[in-house]
Design an enzyme around this catalytic site. Structure first.
Site, PDB file in Angstrom:
ATOM      1  CD  GLU A 260      31.606 -23.425   6.130  1.00 50.17           C
ATOM      2  OE1 GLU A 260      30.808 -23.677   5.201  1.00 50.17           O
ATOM      3  OE2 GLU A 260      32.706 -23.985   6.238  1.00 50.17           O
TER       4      GLU A 260
ATOM      5  CD  GLU B 272      36.205 -26.982  10.068  1.00 44.78           C
ATOM      6  OE1 GLU B 272      36.460 -27.068   8.863  1.00 44.78           O
ATOM      7  OE2 GLU B 272      35.057 -26.781  10.507  1.00 44.78           O
TER       8      GLU B 272
HETATM    9  C1  GLA Z   1      34.175 -27.079   6.383  1.00 46.88           C
HETATM   10  C2  GLA Z   1      33.327 -27.813   7.415  1.00 46.88           C
HETATM   11  C3  GLA Z   1      33.944 -29.109   7.798  1.00 46.88           C
HETATM   12  C4  GLA Z   1      34.473 -29.861   6.623  1.00 46.88           C
HETATM   13  C5  GLA Z   1      35.435 -29.010   5.871  1.00 46.88           C
HETATM   14  C6  GLA Z   1      36.030 -29.791   4.732  1.00 46.88           C
HETATM   15  O1  GLA Z   1      35.231 -26.434   6.923  1.00 46.88           O
HETATM   16  O2  GLA Z   1      33.105 -27.067   8.569  1.00 46.88           O
HETATM   17  O3  GLA Z   1      32.981 -29.900   8.407  1.00 46.88           O
HETATM   18  O4  GLA Z   1      33.427 -30.238   5.761  1.00 46.88           O
HETATM   19  O5  GLA Z   1      34.719 -27.899   5.393  1.00 46.88           O
HETATM   20  O6  GLA Z   1      36.258 -31.110   5.040  1.00 46.88           O
END
Ligand code: GLA
Length: 366
Positions: free
Chosen positions: A150, A255
């Site tokens: 990020e 994710e």
């Molecule tokens: C982001 C992070 C993850 C997690 C999500 C929410 O996407 O990369 O590690 O913290 O937020 O759970």
């Protein structure tokens, strides 16, 4: 007749349907994020699902800086060791998440002993030490690392994180080089959310192109895939994967989940710093997901897996962010204490219509 009945009964029990990892075995790996109870084999409801359905795992929290390196002179490897042992025992492709991020990192990381901001050189040295220690410990066992998480703003510029403010934009190249030095065989990823939106995607494309031009060993891009029922469109998903494919990097969906609940603010981003007021009207499905929403969710999953499948030459992994709906962070974010349905297994660990749709999407392919 008798045996037909028996087969039907058995199919009902063990599931004659192929599992996720089998259905997609010629396309990409299928993974899940694990919490501590899961990789410690204490969560008996999740364990059979994990073993049957998935061939790659990511730790939800325990390799984030605040957990693995809580104090300057103390690393905490008990849980990460257990996580990696679980992965090895079950033959999983083991992912590490995450080395350099602005969130879930203690304040001391950016400060000297007097609490003053660290100098650039000192922070580089601290990052180097962290990456060398953590990646080095699991060399050859953790096969892929989210190196930087990020780093971008929504407009595609680099986020003014402490890493950026103290070191400057070259912190990204350094993080990748340090990780490569610690384990030359590990796959190294840049991981982020909302790269399906054009401005942020362009920023990411530029970032990865620049890194590649400098010879930085970026193996792939992680598209987090914190999706909504109406976002991203199949076209946006398709364009995004193609944009990274054109750069010569692999694509991981890292994710994946689909938020089915109404947004309280209209803010659709996955910024973990955001919080909204808990109001009953934003928590409409406490007694179960209505059939029409369940169908919409199943169609969305099928649509997205259609796109991933189409790009199976570059998409190497699709990882869900959690095992069952009960485990999902989306029950508590951006509003605490809601009942969400973002994954493929319900609160009892049973496969949902969305699961069936994902399996069918694979079977429908040539
Ligand atoms: C982001 C992070 C993850 C997690 C999500 C929410 O996407 O990369 O590690 O913290 O937020 O759970």
């Amino acid at each position: 007749m008798k045996s037909a009945l028996l087969i039907t009964a058995l199919a009902g029990i063990v599931g004659a349907q192929p599992t996720l990892k089998d259905a997609y075995k010629n396309a990409f790996r299928i993974g899940t994020a694990l919490n501590t109870a899961q990789f410690s084999e204490e969560d008996k409801r999740a364990l059979p699902i994990i073993k049957a359905q998935f061939n790659t795992i990511t730790p939800e929290n325990i390799l984030k800086w605040m957990y693995v390196h809580p104090e300057a002179n103390r690393y905490s490897f008990d849980l990460p060791d257990r996580y990696v042992a679980f992965g090895q025992k079950h033959g999983m492709f083991i992912i590490g998440h995450t080395l350099v991020w602005h969130s879930q990192v203690p304040r001391w990381v950016f400060e000297d002993a007097e609490g003053k901001p660290l100098t650039r050189d000192a922070l580089i040295e601290r990052m180097h030490d962290h990456i060398r220690t953590v990646v080095g410990r699991y060399k050859g066992r953790i096969k892929g690392w989210d190196v930087v998480n990020e780093a971008l703003n929504e407009d595609g510029t680099l986020r003014q994180s402490p890493w950026m403010k103290i070191i400057g934009p070259d912190y990204l190249a350094m993080a990748f080089r340090f990780a490569h030095e610690a384990d030359p065989d590990a796959q190294l990823y840049y991981n982020d959310y909302s790269l399906e939106n054009p401005a942020k995607r362009e920023g990411a494309v530029k970032l990865i192109r620049d890194l590649k031009q400098q010879g930085v060993p970026v193996y792939g891009v992680g598209l987090q895939g914190h999706n909504k029922l109406e976002w991203p469109s199949a076209e946006q998903q398709d364009e995004t994967i193609r944009a990274f494919k054109a750069l010569g990097v692999k694509v991981m969906i890292t994710e994946l989940d689909i938020d089915v609940l109404p947004s309280a603010s209209g803010n659709r981003s996955a910024d973990v710093g955001r919080s909204e007021e808990a109001l009953a009207k934003f928590n409409p499905y406490t007694k179960g997901l209505p059939e029409d929403v369940e169908k919409t969710l199943a169609r969305r999953y099928a649509e997205l897996f259609g796109v991933y499948w189409k790009h199976r030459d570059v998409v190497e992994r699709v990882t869900f962010w959690g095992v069952t709906n009960a485990d999902s962070w989306l029950n508590n974010w951006p509003v605490r204490g809601r009942t969400n349905y973002p994954l493929l297994f319900d609160r009892d660990g049973k496969p949902t219509p969305a699961y069936a749709a994902v399996i069918a999407a694979a079977q429908a392919k040539p």
